[in-house]
Design an enzyme around this catalytic site. Structure first.
Site, PDB file in Angstrom:
ATOM      1  N   PRO A  96       0.843  -1.200   0.000  1.00  0.00           N
ATOM      2  CA  PRO A  96       0.000   0.000   0.000  1.00  0.00           C
ATOM      3  C   PRO A  96       0.872   1.241   0.000  1.00  0.00           C
ATOM      4  O   PRO A  96       1.778   1.370   0.825  1.00  0.00           O
ATOM      5  CB  PRO A  96      -0.786  -0.126   1.306  1.00  0.00           C
ATOM      6  CG  PRO A  96       0.083  -0.970   2.189  1.00  0.00           C
ATOM      7  CD  PRO A  96       0.778  -1.929   1.281  1.00  0.00           C
ATOM      8  N   THR A 106       0.734   5.632  -0.537  1.00  0.00           N
ATOM      9  CA  THR A 106       0.024   6.887  -0.763  1.00  0.00           C
ATOM     10  C   THR A 106       0.384   7.435  -2.129  1.00  0.00           C
ATOM     11  O   THR A 106       1.555   7.435  -2.517  1.00  0.00           O
ATOM     12  CB  THR A 106       0.419   7.904   0.317  1.00  0.00           C
ATOM     13  OG1 THR A 106       0.176   7.326   1.596  1.00  0.00           O
ATOM     14  CG2 THR A 106      -0.363   9.183   0.175  1.00  0.00           C
ATOM     15  N   GLN A 157      -6.966  -1.195   1.691  1.00  0.00           N
ATOM     16  CA  GLN A 157      -6.451  -0.853   3.011  1.00  0.00           C
ATOM     17  C   GLN A 157      -7.342   0.223   3.643  1.00  0.00           C
ATOM     18  O   GLN A 157      -7.758   1.161   2.967  1.00  0.00           O
ATOM     19  CB  GLN A 157      -5.004  -0.362   2.940  1.00  0.00           C
ATOM     20  CG  GLN A 157      -4.336  -0.291   4.318  1.00  0.00           C
ATOM     21  CD  GLN A 157      -2.943   0.298   4.278  1.00  0.00           C
ATOM     22  OE1 GLN A 157      -2.751   1.410   3.804  1.00  0.00           O
ATOM     23  NE2 GLN A 157      -1.966  -0.435   4.789  1.00  0.00           N
ATOM     24  N   HIS A 197      -5.124  -1.053   8.692  1.00  0.00           N
ATOM     25  CA  HIS A 197      -3.861  -0.322   8.812  1.00  0.00           C
ATOM     26  C   HIS A 197      -3.631   0.056  10.279  1.00  0.00           C
ATOM     27  O   HIS A 197      -4.044   1.104  10.748  1.00  0.00           O
ATOM     28  CB  HIS A 197      -3.919   0.931   7.937  1.00  0.00           C
ATOM     29  CG  HIS A 197      -2.585   1.579   7.696  1.00  0.00           C
ATOM     30  ND1 HIS A 197      -1.416   1.134   8.273  1.00  0.00           N
ATOM     31  CD2 HIS A 197      -2.233   2.659   6.943  1.00  0.00           C
ATOM     32  CE1 HIS A 197      -0.414   1.905   7.876  1.00  0.00           C
ATOM     33  NE2 HIS A 197      -0.882   2.834   7.070  1.00  0.00           N
ATOM     34  N   ASN A 207       2.307   2.688  11.244  1.00  0.00           N
ATOM     35  CA  ASN A 207       2.774   4.010  10.811  1.00  0.00           C
ATOM     36  C   ASN A 207       2.230   5.163  11.648  1.00  0.00           C
ATOM     37  O   ASN A 207       2.112   6.292  11.176  1.00  0.00           O
ATOM     38  CB  ASN A 207       2.428   4.232   9.335  1.00  0.00           C
ATOM     39  CG  ASN A 207       3.112   3.234   8.418  1.00  0.00           C
ATOM     40  OD1 ASN A 207       3.723   2.281   8.883  1.00  0.00           O
ATOM     41  ND2 ASN A 207       3.014   3.436   7.121  1.00  0.00           N
ATOM     42  N   TYR A 235      -0.787   5.731  12.910  1.00  0.00           N
ATOM     43  CA  TYR A 235      -2.174   6.173  12.750  1.00  0.00           C
ATOM     44  C   TYR A 235      -3.029   5.690  13.929  1.00  0.00           C
ATOM     45  O   TYR A 235      -2.525   5.121  14.888  1.00  0.00           O
ATOM     46  CB  TYR A 235      -2.709   5.716  11.396  1.00  0.00           C
ATOM     47  CG  TYR A 235      -1.988   6.380  10.245  1.00  0.00           C
ATOM     48  CD1 TYR A 235      -1.994   7.776  10.098  1.00  0.00           C
ATOM     49  CD2 TYR A 235      -1.261   5.632   9.321  1.00  0.00           C
ATOM     50  CE1 TYR A 235      -1.312   8.388   9.051  1.00  0.00           C
ATOM     51  CE2 TYR A 235      -0.576   6.248   8.264  1.00  0.00           C
ATOM     52  CZ  TYR A 235      -0.604   7.620   8.145  1.00  0.00           C
ATOM     53  OH  TYR A 235       0.081   8.230   7.118  1.00  0.00           O
TER      54      TYR A 235
END
Length: 378
Positions: free
Chosen positions: A28, A30, A104, A170, A173, A175
């Site tokens: 995945p 961005t 995701q 997810h 990272n 989040y």
């Protein structure tokens, strides 16, 4: 194909019975290229079509499940039924090329840009990220937390309706899901916080919500994967010891794969485990053969992919490699692995079908990966 790479092309059977054609997936990433209204853009469809032929699974860029969970400009949404038609185009595009399509899903939490969420940045606790310029978030109330958990289930229903083969939760990272697990961002003393076991309450509730939606709405095998980051640099912050607790809990949830988010597959632990092994080796030892394990990070060549698989991971995820070389898998399969591109020139955008926002980011971030001027590439 050179027979030494046969391992890369072995099939993988997931716990739900679904068979993947090889051990390589698209990570995945961005791309900042969705329409302003949160719908999937034509440029994104072309970008994914170009990269979905060789890998067995494509995990899309992350979609936000709640309006106040957006993480960056140019991101697509799965927060409302109105987004299903565009997401269906994305799923169809990926599957048409022969890969399984996995959406995701996330909530950005305290990493949401204030201007994209009306200034209402939220998190487990009112603790700002240590990233420069980060705002202090508002602590979520109990009812809001319950609502977000339900939103993950609704997002999964929409993914099923759009024709995806699965979702990846997810939890990495930095989040929101990780924010609830992290001792840095979660200082709560209610049912959503406390010791390491209690900080797992939100992540595990999200998994339950997703799996309940799958049980209710999916008419056949549907992938549920979970991505996590093994450590945090902050103090207090997640350590490898915390990650082992998380991993043990995830192993009890009947997931279809675990995906470890790393910049460098071969990186060593900071805290909570000694550096005699890499993070991936420690996690692989913990997981054993109980669930497929996916590794990622700085895997550029066929030999590096083979080396990664030989550390007892089940699959590898390719990110930047598939931006630079969309035919990465096909070149190995056809015996042309020595022709895998590892550099870009400034004239490569159109040939590689890279949307403008992603291309501008590539050119604007030194070291994101090697970009060569035309003269240097000759």
């Amino acid at each position: 194909m050179n027979s030494k790479y046969n391992l890369l092309f072995d099939q993988v059977t997931l716990p739900n019975g679904m068979i993947l054609k090889n051990k390589m997936m698209m990570a995945p990433m961005t791309n900042w290229s969705s329409n302003e209204d949160g719908t999937v853009s034509d440029a994104e469809l072309e970008y994914y079509a170009r990269r979905s032929n060789g890998v067995s699974v494509v995990v899309t860029a992350v979609a936000y499940v709640t309006d106040n969970g957006v993480g960056f400009p140019g991101q697509f949404s799965v927060s409302d039924d109105s987004f299903v038609p565009g997401l269906k185009k994305l799923a169809d595009t990926i599957k048409k090329q022969g890969a399984k399509a996995v959406l995701q899903i996330f909530h950005a939490g305290r990493l949401s840009p204030p201007d994209l969420v009306g200034g209402d940045v939220v998190s487990a606790s009112a603790i700002a990220s240590e990233r420069p310029g980060s705002p202090e978030p508002r602590e979520l109330q109990d009812a809001e937390i319950v609502s977000i958990i339900k939103d993950f289930g609704e997002a999964t229903r929409r993914a099923i309706e759009a024709g995806f083969d699965g979702v990846e939760i997810h939890g990495a990272n930095g989040y929101l899901i990780q924010q609830f697990f992290s001792p840095h961002s979660n200082r709560r003393e209610d049912r959503w916080g406390g010791d390491v076991e209690k900080r797992l309450t939100f992540p595990l509730a999200v998994i339950d919500s997703v799996q309940s939606a799958v049980k209710k709405y999916a008419k056949g095998p549907f992938i549920v994967g979970y991505r996590f980051s093994p450590e945090e640099p902050e103090t207090p912050g997640l350590t490898m010891e915390d990650t082992f607790v998380l991993t043990d809990a995830l192993l009890e949830k009947n997931l279809d794969y675990l995906h470890v988010s790393l910049t460098d597959f071969w990186s060593k632990p900071r805290r909570g485990a000694d550096d005699s092994k890499t993070r991936m080796e420690w996690i692989a030892e913990r997981v054993g053969n109980r669930v497929p394990l996916v590794g990622v990070g700085n895997i550029h060549t066929a030999d590096e992919a083979l080396s990664a698989l030989n550390t007892n991971v089940s699959m590898i995820a390719l990110g930047r490699e598939l931006i630079i070389e969309p035919d990465w898998v096909e070149k190995i399969e056809s015996g042309n692995e020595e022709h895998i591109a590892v550099h870009l020139t400034k004239e490569d955008q159109e040939r590689l079908v890279i949307p403008d926002p992603l291309w501008n980011m590539i050119l604007g971030v030194p070291g994101w990966f090697p970009v060569l001027d035309s003269e240097e590439s000759k």
